[in-house]
Design an enzyme around this catalytic site. Structure first.
Site, PDB file in Angstrom:
ATOM      1  N   VAL A   1       0.844  -1.197   0.000  1.00  0.00           N
ATOM      2  CA  VAL A   1       0.000   0.000   0.000  1.00  0.00           C
ATOM      3  C   VAL A   1       0.880   1.247   0.000  1.00  0.00           C
ATOM      4  CG1 VAL A   1      -1.818   1.234   1.235  1.00  0.00           C
ATOM      5  CG2 VAL A   1      -1.730  -1.263   1.325  1.00  0.00           C
ATOM      6  N   CYS A   2       0.626   2.148  -0.944  1.00  0.00           N
ATOM      7  CA  CYS A   2       1.489   3.319  -1.102  1.00  0.00           C
ATOM      8  C   CYS A   2       1.527   4.197   0.145  1.00  0.00           C
ATOM      9  CB  CYS A   2       1.030   4.156  -2.290  1.00  0.00           C
ATOM     10  SG  CYS A   2       1.875   5.743  -2.416  1.00  0.00           S
ATOM     11  N   PHE A   3       0.365   4.420   0.763  1.00  0.00           N
ATOM     12  CA  PHE A   3       0.319   5.408   1.842  1.00  0.00           C
ATOM     13  C   PHE A   3       0.760   4.828   3.186  1.00  0.00           C
ATOM     14  CE2 PHE A   3      -1.633   7.838  -1.335  1.00  0.00           C
ATOM     15  CZ  PHE A   3      -1.488   9.159  -0.952  1.00  0.00           C
TER      16      PHE A   3
END
Length: 277
Positions: free
Chosen positions: A148-150
């Site tokens: 997940v990027c965030f």
């Protein structure tokens, strides 16, 4: 005299078109056909984009992507998975040789992200750059635990109250920097975490719990929700101030549109690109 850059607001577009237009702008700028360009856009349908190097089979729950009716596309940039839903997406296309652009990727992030920083200030948020300081923090960037990027801020990404508020990715091709990223207005964490695979339910639970401490959407930090129109205005002004430029609105010609759709069809709509091993 301030330099004039081009500004394109392409609205809500398909995932393939969004990536194709970024690629086309990079190509046109490399050939000297267009000036440096900033583009704002959103996604129709809401889309999961994955980084260039991610492995779909190993990391992404495609059944959930389909169940939610989401689009799916592989970006030409690195980084991790992003759910593009209630957000303003931006891209910046500028030559590596531009006098204001540092040679290193991280320092170029800092310069470009000044525009986003000013946008956050404009909407009343006290944002600042994240700078990994400890060896542990630097090591975490090299070996991310999550798809997940965030999940964690990288160098010079924007943080408010210790939590990440914008995620960006960069590529350099043909002597041109393409940086694009997400400015999140609202986020559905359950939906986001449904889109990835985990070795156990307990791991997912732990990661999702940690996520709340690491990332936050703009409207979770404001008394009054920020509309998309307000966000566009704030961040357009932010880029002008942060990069010391003037933005001139531009609409693609029919011929340019045709070229973009061709790239969209030939690359970003193809399973060979999106699901490659």
């Amino acid at each position: 005299m301030k330099e004039t850059w081009r500004f394109i607001d392409s609205g809500a577009c398909s995932p393939a078109y969004n990536m194709a237009l970024d690629e086309a702008l990079l190509d046109w700028h490399s050939k000297g056909l267009i000036p440096p360009t900033i583009r704002f856009y959103s996604w129709n349908p809401a889309t999961l984009s994955i980084g260039y190097f991610q492995k779909v089979e190993k990391e992404v729950n495609l059944d959930k992507v389909r169940e939610y009716g989401l689009g799916f596309v592989r970006r030409p940039t690195g980084g991790r998975g992003v759910l593009h839903d209630q957000e303003l997406t931006y891209s910046v296309i500028v030559s590596e040789a531009h006098p204001e652009m540092p040679a290193t990727v991280t320092e170029a992030y800092r310069v470009i992200s000044e525009g986003i920083l000013e946008g956050f200030k404009d909407v009343g948020l006290d944002a600042h750059f994240s700078i990994p300081r400890t060896d542990e923090e630097k090591s975490a960037l090299k070996n991310p635990r999550s798809a997940v990027c965030f999940d964690a801020p990288s160098w010079y990404e924007l943080v408010v109250e210790g939590r990440k508020v914008a995620g960006s990715a960069q590529t350099r091709q043909k002597g041109v920097i393409l940086q694009h990223g997400s400015i999140i207005l609202d986020i559905d964490e359950d939906k986001l975490f449904d889109l990835f695979k985990y070795s156990s339910d307990r791991l997912r639970e732990r990661m999702q719990k940690n996520f709340k401490n690491k990332a936050v959407a703009i409207n979770a930090l404001r008394d009054q929700p920020l509309s998309m129109a307000e966000a566009k205005e704030a961040f357009r002004k932010g880029f002008e101030k942060g990069l010391n430029i003037e933005l001139e609105p531009y609409t693609l010609t029919a011929q340019e549109e045709e070229l973009v759709w061709k790239i969209a069809h030939d690359r970003y709509e193809q399973d060979e690109w999106n699901f490659r091993k």
